[in-house]
Structures are given as C-alpha cells and as structure tokens.
Design a protein around this motif. Structure first.
Motif, mmCIF file in Angstrom:
data_model
loop_
_atom_site.group_PDB
_atom_site.id
_atom_site.type_symbol
_atom_site.label_atom_id
_atom_site.label_comp_id
_atom_site.label_asym_id
_atom_site.label_seq_id
_atom_site.Cartn_x
_atom_site.Cartn_y
_atom_site.Cartn_z
ATOM 1 N N ARG A 9 5.982 -26.499 4.557
ATOM 2 C CA ARG A 9 5.579 -27.784 4.008
ATOM 3 C C ARG A 9 5.778 -27.841 2.499
ATOM 4 O O ARG A 9 6.141 -28.869 1.958
ATOM 5 C CB ARG A 9 4.096 -27.978 4.330
ATOM 6 N N SER A 10 5.551 -26.701 1.834
ATOM 7 C CA SER A 10 5.567 -26.701 0.370
ATOM 8 C C SER A 10 6.936 -27.071 -0.171
ATOM 9 O O SER A 10 7.067 -27.457 -1.323
ATOM 10 C CB SER A 10 5.164 -25.340 -0.162
ATOM 11 N N ALA A 22 2.265 -22.221 8.099
ATOM 12 C CA ALA A 22 2.791 -23.588 8.099
ATOM 13 C C ALA A 22 2.956 -24.147 6.698
ATOM 14 O O ALA A 22 3.881 -24.907 6.428
ATOM 15 C CB ALA A 22 1.872 -24.492 8.905
ATOM 16 N N VAL A 23 2.073 -23.747 5.801
ATOM 17 C CA VAL A 23 2.087 -24.319 4.458
ATOM 18 C C VAL A 23 3.363 -23.954 3.697
ATOM 19 O O VAL A 23 3.787 -24.677 2.812
ATOM 20 C CB VAL A 23 0.825 -23.883 3.674
ATOM 21 N N ARG A 24 3.974 -22.858 4.054
ATOM 22 C CA ARG A 24 5.187 -22.429 3.330
ATOM 23 C C ARG A 24 6.340 -23.388 3.564
ATOM 24 O O ARG A 24 7.070 -23.720 2.653
ATOM 25 C CB ARG A 24 5.615 -21.043 3.780
#
Lengths: 137, 137
Positions: free
Chosen positions: A118-119, A114-116
């Motif tokens: 979001r980044s 998920a962080v990818r």
C-alpha cells in the motif's frame, strides 16, 4: 499457526489483540536487555550490557529487577580478575518466554505485510473517493 | 542495514538500544490498532477496530487520540446507512513511520535468532561450568 488457521481467524474478535506480547518482555529497554542476552548464552557483565543497551546504571538495575522477579533473567555476583562483577543471563524460562514472544512479533510483521504494498501509493491516500462524504473528527 | 554493516556494529555501544522502537507505536494496544489499519487501506469503523483489537470503547478512544495527535492516524466522522460512524485509517505519515518501526522489529528478530539454537540445550544451562565461582545475587 498455519496459514489456513490464520485465514480462518481473519476478521475475528481479538484477531489483532496480540496476547503474546507480554508487557514484561515488550517494554523497549527490557526487549533490548533480552535480545542482548539471547545472543550470549554465557551471559554478559553488567557494564557491557549497559553499553550495548545504551542504558544508565539506574535504568538497567531497575529493568533487571523486573526481569529477575519474573524469573526471566538470572543475576550472579562474582569476581573477574579480583574485581567484583555482576553477570546477567537468560534463565531457561526466560529463553522459553522470549521465544514465544518472538513468535508473536513475527505474527505482527506477517499481519502488517499489506502496508508495504500500500505504501507505494501513499501519496494518493488523501484523494480517496470513499471519503468524500466524511469529515475530519 | 547490510549483513556486513551489522557485523561491524557487533559489540558497539547502543548496539541493542533499538532507537527505532518508537514508544508511540511500540505500545501493545497501539501496535494492534496500527496493524489492523495497515491491513485495510480503506480504513476501519470504530466498532470493527474495537473488536479486532479486543479493546474497550474508552481504551480505543484514548489510544486513537494519542495516534492522531502524533499524526499517524486519521479519524473521520460520517454516516453509513444514515447512522453516524467514525472511520479510522493510517495517515501517509503513519504508514511511513509504521514501515520504519517494522524494520526495527525485524532487526530485533534477526538479533534474537541466536537464542533459537541455544534453546535446544536450555536444560544444560544451569550446569554451566563458567558459573562455578559465581553466586546468585
């Protein structure tokens, strides 16, 4: 674990505890040793292992003792071209435990996917309206 | 790193040193905290984070302080339904560093791929003819 099962665990206590990240294997230098050995079923000489992992003699010895004591690595003494040598390799148990550890690592990467996305707008994070009533601790 | 470039590094000193496995992020409990937060851009309340990571109050506080000091996590104080709460979330820097860390984790998994094929005949390991002249250390 199946996608379905993972979804069911979402939000569950200990969902991110990663019990499979055994500290004996997870420590950075030991992870380097295990991965080096994993790629070489025939084993590696102490000197080569030391170079590949960028460890000192003392550090490699120390970590090898921990891995050997846990039954994950075999250390053999012998001669190559008349010179005494130490050969290190994964034990069958070490192979099995390392595979289980890798599975948990893959879980971490899957969970973190998920962080990818979001980044991509990381620059807008500090303007989050959700935080208007909150203060830094 | 490209497949070609990785191949070129094969056997090179420090090939398996994994410098990207920053110890601040690599520690098991902190990895749990970071992965929990990575999945939730809006942040998590202290109590929820504690449950997801299966940590005690004291341990979570201790690890959050380390992550906050490193600038990877933001800790905010505020109120939800009139009750004081602590909200934790990844900072932009934390997101960036966590992404770099994940890339290195994927390198570990890629490097370790060889062990999976090998594990198929793990039972034959101890009969390796290479070891006939070697003795256990």
């Amino acid at each position: 674990m199946s996608e379905r099962k993972r979804k069911d665990r979402e939000g569950e206590a200990g969902r991110y505890a990663y019990d499979g990240l055994d500290r004996v294997l997870h420590e950075k230098a030991r992870l380097a040793i295990l991965t080096s050995l994993a790629a070489r079923p025939e084993g590696l000489l102490f000197g080569d292992l030391k170079e590949l992992c960028a460890l000192t003699d003392g550090n490699l010895s120390r970590h090898l003792r921990i891995l050997e004591k846990a039954g994950l690595v075999e250390v053999w003494k012998g001669f190559r071209e008349r010179r005494p040598q130490t050969l290190c390799r994964l034990s069958p148990k070490g192979t099995e435990r390392f595979l289980a550890y890798l599975e948990e690592l893959e879980n971490v990467i899957r969970d973190a996917a998920a962080v990818r996305d979001r980044s991509k707008d990381a620059t807008t994070l500090n303007k989050d309206p959700l935080l208007k009533d909150w203060v830094p601790a």
